[in-house]
Scaffold this active site. Structure first.
Site, mmCIF file in Angstrom:
data_model
loop_
_atom_site.group_PDB
_atom_site.id
_atom_site.type_symbol
_atom_site.label_atom_id
_atom_site.label_comp_id
_atom_site.label_asym_id
_atom_site.label_seq_id
_atom_site.Cartn_x
_atom_site.Cartn_y
_atom_site.Cartn_z
ATOM 1 N N ASN A 65 0.805 -1.222 0.000
ATOM 2 C CA ASN A 65 0.000 0.000 0.000
ATOM 3 C C ASN A 65 0.840 1.276 0.000
ATOM 4 O OD1 ASN A 65 -2.332 1.821 1.079
ATOM 5 N ND2 ASN A 65 -0.820 1.860 2.721
ATOM 6 N N TYR A 106 2.104 9.867 -11.820
ATOM 7 C CA TYR A 106 1.368 9.066 -10.821
ATOM 8 C C TYR A 106 0.485 8.046 -11.544
ATOM 9 C CZ TYR A 106 -1.775 8.161 -6.803
ATOM 10 O OH TYR A 106 -2.518 7.575 -5.804
ATOM 11 N N LYS A 150 0.521 3.934 -11.484
ATOM 12 C CA LYS A 150 -0.642 3.185 -10.994
ATOM 13 C C LYS A 150 -1.187 2.250 -12.079
ATOM 14 C CE LYS A 150 -0.902 4.759 -6.725
ATOM 15 N NZ LYS A 150 -0.694 3.860 -5.582
ATOM 16 N N ILE A 172 -10.226 9.292 -1.521
ATOM 17 C CA ILE A 172 -10.415 8.840 -0.148
ATOM 18 C C ILE A 172 -9.871 9.908 0.803
ATOM 19 C CG2 ILE A 172 -9.969 6.912 1.460
ATOM 20 C CD1 ILE A 172 -11.391 6.063 -1.196
ATOM 21 N N THR A 197 -7.725 11.042 3.234
ATOM 22 C CA THR A 197 -6.470 10.706 3.926
ATOM 23 C C THR A 197 -5.535 11.916 3.835
ATOM 24 O OG1 THR A 197 -5.317 9.932 1.952
ATOM 25 C CG2 THR A 197 -6.627 8.280 3.137
HETATM 26 N N1 LIG Z 1 -6.188 8.962 -0.753
HETATM 27 C C1 LIG Z 1 -6.611 8.713 -1.955
HETATM 28 O O1 LIG Z 1 -7.515 9.386 -2.459
HETATM 29 C C2 LIG Z 1 -6.011 7.569 -2.752
HETATM 30 C C3 LIG Z 1 -6.662 7.209 -3.941
HETATM 31 C C4 LIG Z 1 -6.145 6.163 -4.696
HETATM 32 C C5 LIG Z 1 -5.016 5.493 -4.265
HETATM 33 N N2 LIG Z 1 -4.396 5.868 -3.116
HETATM 34 C C6 LIG Z 1 -3.212 5.103 -2.736
HETATM 35 O O2 LIG Z 1 -3.381 4.613 -1.424
HETATM 36 C C7 LIG Z 1 -2.086 4.395 -0.845
HETATM 37 C C8 LIG Z 1 -2.102 4.944 0.566
HETATM 38 O O3 LIG Z 1 -2.271 6.348 0.520
HETATM 39 P P1 LIG Z 1 -3.164 7.169 1.567
HETATM 40 O O4 LIG Z 1 -4.180 7.905 0.794
HETATM 41 O O5 LIG Z 1 -3.567 6.288 2.680
HETATM 42 O O6 LIG Z 1 -2.125 8.286 2.019
HETATM 43 P P2 LIG Z 1 -1.172 8.405 3.298
HETATM 44 O O7 LIG Z 1 -0.227 9.492 2.979
HETATM 45 O O8 LIG Z 1 -1.999 8.505 4.523
HETATM 46 O O9 LIG Z 1 -0.425 6.998 3.320
HETATM 47 C C9 LIG Z 1 0.682 6.692 2.523
HETATM 48 C C10 LIG Z 1 1.514 5.722 3.294
HETATM 49 O O10 LIG Z 1 2.623 5.288 2.494
HETATM 50 C C11 LIG Z 1 3.797 5.450 3.274
HETATM 51 N N3 LIG Z 1 4.975 5.646 2.422
HETATM 52 C C12 LIG Z 1 5.170 6.595 1.480
HETATM 53 N N4 LIG Z 1 6.397 6.447 0.946
HETATM 54 C C13 LIG Z 1 6.973 5.373 1.558
HETATM 55 C C14 LIG Z 1 8.215 4.735 1.448
HETATM 56 N N5 LIG Z 1 9.160 5.158 0.593
HETATM 57 N N6 LIG Z 1 8.467 3.643 2.229
HETATM 58 C C15 LIG Z 1 7.534 3.190 3.099
HETATM 59 N N7 LIG Z 1 6.338 3.780 3.266
HETATM 60 C C16 LIG Z 1 6.068 4.864 2.498
HETATM 61 C C17 LIG Z 1 3.510 6.671 4.133
HETATM 62 O O11 LIG Z 1 4.387 6.750 5.230
HETATM 63 C C18 LIG Z 1 2.091 6.352 4.554
HETATM 64 O O12 LIG Z 1 2.079 5.412 5.591
HETATM 65 C C19 LIG Z 1 -1.085 5.032 -1.790
HETATM 66 O O13 LIG Z 1 -0.474 4.018 -2.573
HETATM 67 C C20 LIG Z 1 -1.952 5.922 -2.668
HETATM 68 O O14 LIG Z 1 -1.367 6.124 -3.918
HETATM 69 C C21 LIG Z 1 -4.871 6.884 -2.345
#
Ligand SMILES: NC(=O)c1ccc[n+]([C@@H]2O[C@H](COP(=O)([O-])OP(=O)(O)OC[C@H]3O[C@@H](n4cnc5c(N)ncnc54)[C@H](O)[C@@H]3O)[C@@H](O)[C@H]2O)c1
Length: 255
Positions: free
Chosen positions: A92, A158, A162, A191, A193
């Site tokens: 994730n 990005y 993906k 989402i 976050t």
């Molecule tokens: N929030 C959204 O709308 C959304 C939509 C689609 C996909 N996503 C994907 O969901 C995933 C989680 O994102 P989120 O929205 O929970 O955001 P978030 O910023 O809360 O979480 C991202 C997490 O990834 C970790 N991370 C980032 N770079 C890292 C690295 N080099 N090594 C280890 N950990 C690392 C961060 O510390 C954090 O825990 C991501 O892959 C993001 O692309 C998010």
């Protein structure tokens, strides 16, 4: 009484200290799994572990930067030493950069995004596949995005990463299906976050504009992605592999 579908299972959640990863770590633990949280920020990771333990669950934090191959190798060595096995993994950890058009993006932005979002997932899968195979099967779920199946201008790097996660997911699923290792992806829509908040802080009007494109009429909650990840890892999804599951409140149905 909550079902406990992951009793005695060892589950890895990368980026499990925040947002979608944190919600998923909590959900796995609530259903009996021992959760390994691999992420960079130790204080946040330890907080999640503490929350899980207070609720009677089991978890540990292993500080890992998924862009660093030695740290990824050390993570799986530690899982092997401490738990002796791995049953499921949610890859994730991910990052995004500011919205920037393709021609204006920098080499550094390309490298940051791809090393975290794509190479990081592949590196983890390199270790997860043999470990999960050894247990006679299990499931890997990769976190792609609605931008893995659609595109927005200004987010081309990005989006490229993906989309590539889905190619990696499907090809790997083919390789290991006969070993009972299932590999799937989730494609979250927008989402609530820290990641999406960063965009709204930069452009407050973006939130209402986005919500307008979501038929359900709101942003998603991290727990709503966690639910899909747990279902994919459970026996309820025993015949699902190589698939992407879009969880986006209907966003993207309209052309
Ligand atoms: N929030 C959204 O709308 C959304 C939509 C689609 C996909 N996503 C994907 O969901 C995933 C989680 O994102 P989120 O929205 O929970 O955001 P978030 O910023 O809360 O979480 C991202 C997490 O990834 C970790 N991370 C980032 N770079 C890292 C690295 N080099 N090594 C280890 N950990 C690392 C961060 O510390 C954090 O825990 C991501 O892959 C993001 O692309 C998010």
């Amino acid at each position: 009484m909550k079902e406990r579908r992951f009793e005695d299972k060892i589950v890895l959640v990368t980026g499990g200290n925040s947002g979608i990863g944190k919600a998923t770590a909590l959900a796995f633990a609530a259903e009996g799994a021992t959760v390994v949280i691999a992420a960079r920020r130790e204080n946040l990771g330890n907080e999640v572990v503490e929350t899980i333990k207070q609720k009677g669950g089991d978890a540990e934090f292993i500080r890992t930067d998924v862009t660093e191959p030695e740290q990824v190798e050390a993570l799986f060595a530690a899982i092997g030493e401490r738990h002796g096995r791995l049953n499921h993994a949610f890859n994730n950890a991910g990052t995004s950069v500011m919205i920037r058009r393709t021609a204006n993006a920098t080499l550094e932005e390309w490298d940051t995004i791809m090393k975290t979002n794509l190479r990081g997932i592949w590196l983890c899968m390199k270790y997860e596949i043999p470990m999960i195979r050894k247990e006679g099967g299990g499931c890997i779920v990769n976190n792609s995005s609605i931008l893995g199946v659609r595109c927005n201008d200004g987010l081309s790097i990005y989006s490229a990463g993906k989309h590539a996660i889905l190619g990696l997911t499907k090809a790997a699923a083919l390789e290991v299906a006969h070993r009972k290792v299932r590999v799937n992806a989730v494609c979250p829509g927008f989402i609530e976050t820290a990641m999406s908040q960063k965009i709204f802080d930069h452009n407050p009007a973006a939130k209402d504009a986005l919500i307008f494109t979501i038929p359900i009429g709101r942003l998603g909650k991290p727990e709503e992605i966690a639910g899909a990840v747990l279902t994919l890892c459970s026996d309820d999804a025993a015949f699902i592999t190589g698939k992407e599951v879009v969880i986006a409140g209907g966003h993207g149905i309209r052309p």
